[in-house]
Design a protein around this motif. Structure first.
Motif, mmCIF file in Angstrom:
data_model
loop_
_atom_site.group_PDB
_atom_site.id
_atom_site.type_symbol
_atom_site.label_atom_id
_atom_site.label_comp_id
_atom_site.label_asym_id
_atom_site.label_seq_id
_atom_site.Cartn_x
_atom_site.Cartn_y
_atom_site.Cartn_z
ATOM 1 N N PHE A 6 38.331 12.700 13.723
ATOM 2 C CA PHE A 6 39.071 13.295 12.617
ATOM 3 C C PHE A 6 38.166 14.196 11.789
ATOM 4 O O PHE A 6 38.568 15.291 11.380
ATOM 5 N N ILE A 7 36.928 13.764 11.550
ATOM 6 C CA ILE A 7 35.973 14.592 10.807
ATOM 7 C C ILE A 7 35.654 15.857 11.596
ATOM 8 O O ILE A 7 35.586 16.959 11.032
ATOM 9 N N LEU A 8 35.476 15.722 12.915
ATOM 10 C CA LEU A 8 35.247 16.902 13.750
ATOM 11 C C LEU A 8 36.433 17.853 13.692
ATOM 12 O O LEU A 8 36.256 19.077 13.664
ATOM 13 N N LEU A 9 37.643 17.300 13.673
ATOM 14 C CA LEU A 9 38.832 18.135 13.583
ATOM 15 C C LEU A 9 38.877 18.895 12.262
ATOM 16 O O LEU A 9 39.204 20.082 12.236
ATOM 17 N N GLY A 14 38.354 23.922 9.388
ATOM 18 C CA GLY A 14 37.673 24.706 8.361
ATOM 19 C C GLY A 14 37.015 25.945 8.940
ATOM 20 O O GLY A 14 37.045 27.026 8.335
ATOM 21 N N ALA A 15 36.424 25.808 10.127
ATOM 22 C CA ALA A 15 35.793 26.955 10.788
ATOM 23 C C ALA A 15 36.841 28.004 11.149
ATOM 24 O O ALA A 15 36.598 29.207 10.983
ATOM 25 N N VAL A 16 38.004 27.566 11.612
ATOM 26 C CA VAL A 16 39.080 28.512 11.934
ATOM 27 C C VAL A 16 39.509 29.266 10.676
ATOM 28 O O VAL A 16 39.641 30.493 10.686
ATOM 29 N N ALA A 17 39.709 28.540 9.586
ATOM 30 C CA ALA A 17 40.137 29.172 8.339
ATOM 31 C C ALA A 17 39.071 30.139 7.827
ATOM 32 O O ALA A 17 39.386 31.247 7.375
ATOM 33 N N TYR A 18 37.803 29.741 7.908
ATOM 34 C CA TYR A 18 36.713 30.588 7.434
ATOM 35 C C TYR A 18 36.652 31.891 8.223
ATOM 36 O O TYR A 18 36.568 32.984 7.646
ATOM 37 N N VAL A 19 36.705 31.787 9.553
ATOM 38 C CA VAL A 19 36.617 32.980 10.393
ATOM 39 C C VAL A 19 37.849 33.864 10.190
ATOM 40 O O VAL A 19 37.744 35.084 10.183
ATOM 41 N N LEU A 20 39.011 33.243 10.000
ATOM 42 C CA LEU A 20 40.225 34.008 9.755
ATOM 43 C C LEU A 20 40.106 34.819 8.465
ATOM 44 O O LEU A 20 40.404 36.016 8.441
ATOM 45 N N VAL A 21 39.634 34.186 7.397
ATOM 46 C CA VAL A 21 39.486 34.883 6.116
ATOM 47 C C VAL A 21 38.440 35.982 6.227
ATOM 48 O O VAL A 21 38.643 37.095 5.724
ATOM 49 N N ARG A 45 37.593 33.021 16.301
ATOM 50 C CA ARG A 45 38.737 32.240 15.829
ATOM 51 C C ARG A 45 39.441 31.552 16.998
ATOM 52 O O ARG A 45 39.776 30.369 16.920
ATOM 53 N N VAL A 46 39.629 32.271 18.076
ATOM 54 C CA VAL A 46 40.278 31.683 19.252
ATOM 55 C C VAL A 46 39.425 30.546 19.811
ATOM 56 O O VAL A 46 39.942 29.497 20.212
ATOM 57 N N LEU A 47 38.102 30.722 19.829
ATOM 58 C CA LEU A 47 37.206 29.671 20.302
ATOM 59 C C LEU A 47 37.329 28.420 19.439
ATOM 60 O O LEU A 47 37.474 27.309 19.955
ATOM 61 N N PHE A 48 37.284 28.594 18.110
ATOM 62 C CA PHE A 48 37.385 27.447 17.218
ATOM 63 C C PHE A 48 38.757 26.786 17.312
ATOM 64 O O PHE A 48 38.878 25.561 17.198
ATOM 65 N N GLN A 49 39.812 27.571 17.532
ATOM 66 C CA GLN A 49 41.137 26.979 17.705
ATOM 67 C C GLN A 49 41.202 26.164 18.990
ATOM 68 O O GLN A 49 41.802 25.088 19.009
ATOM 69 N N ALA A 50 40.572 26.651 20.039
ATOM 70 C CA ALA A 50 40.544 25.894 21.300
ATOM 71 C C ALA A 50 39.792 24.581 21.124
ATOM 72 O O ALA A 50 40.222 23.539 21.624
#
Length: 68
Positions: A6-9, A14-21, A45-50
């Motif tokens: 859950f912490i990793l998720l 957070g990484a997805v949101a950061y890269v998106l912004v 972003r695609v990598l972090f989403q995967a």
């Protein structure tokens, strides 16, 4: 194990949101004429989403493994 995943998720989300912004800010800046910077942000972003999707699958597998 579930709390670790859950912490990793949360970190992956957070990484997805950061890269998106960062990508939106780079696009709004208008300095990237060729689009290389936005392309790099999109790939990250695609990598972090995967990664986040794989973690969700692991969480569901671990949670479903306890049932029998």
């Amino acid at each position: 194990m579930n709390s670790f995943l859950f912490i990793l998720l949360l970190i992956a989300m957070g990484a997805v949101a950061y890269v998106l912004v960062r990508g939106v800010i780079a696009m709004a800046n208008g300095k990237d004429v060729t689009g290389e910077i936005q392309q790099g942000y999109m790939q990250k972003r695609v990598l972090f989403q995967a990664i986040a999707i794989v973690i969700v699958i692991l969480i569901l597998a671990v949670a479903g493994g306890g049932r029998g």
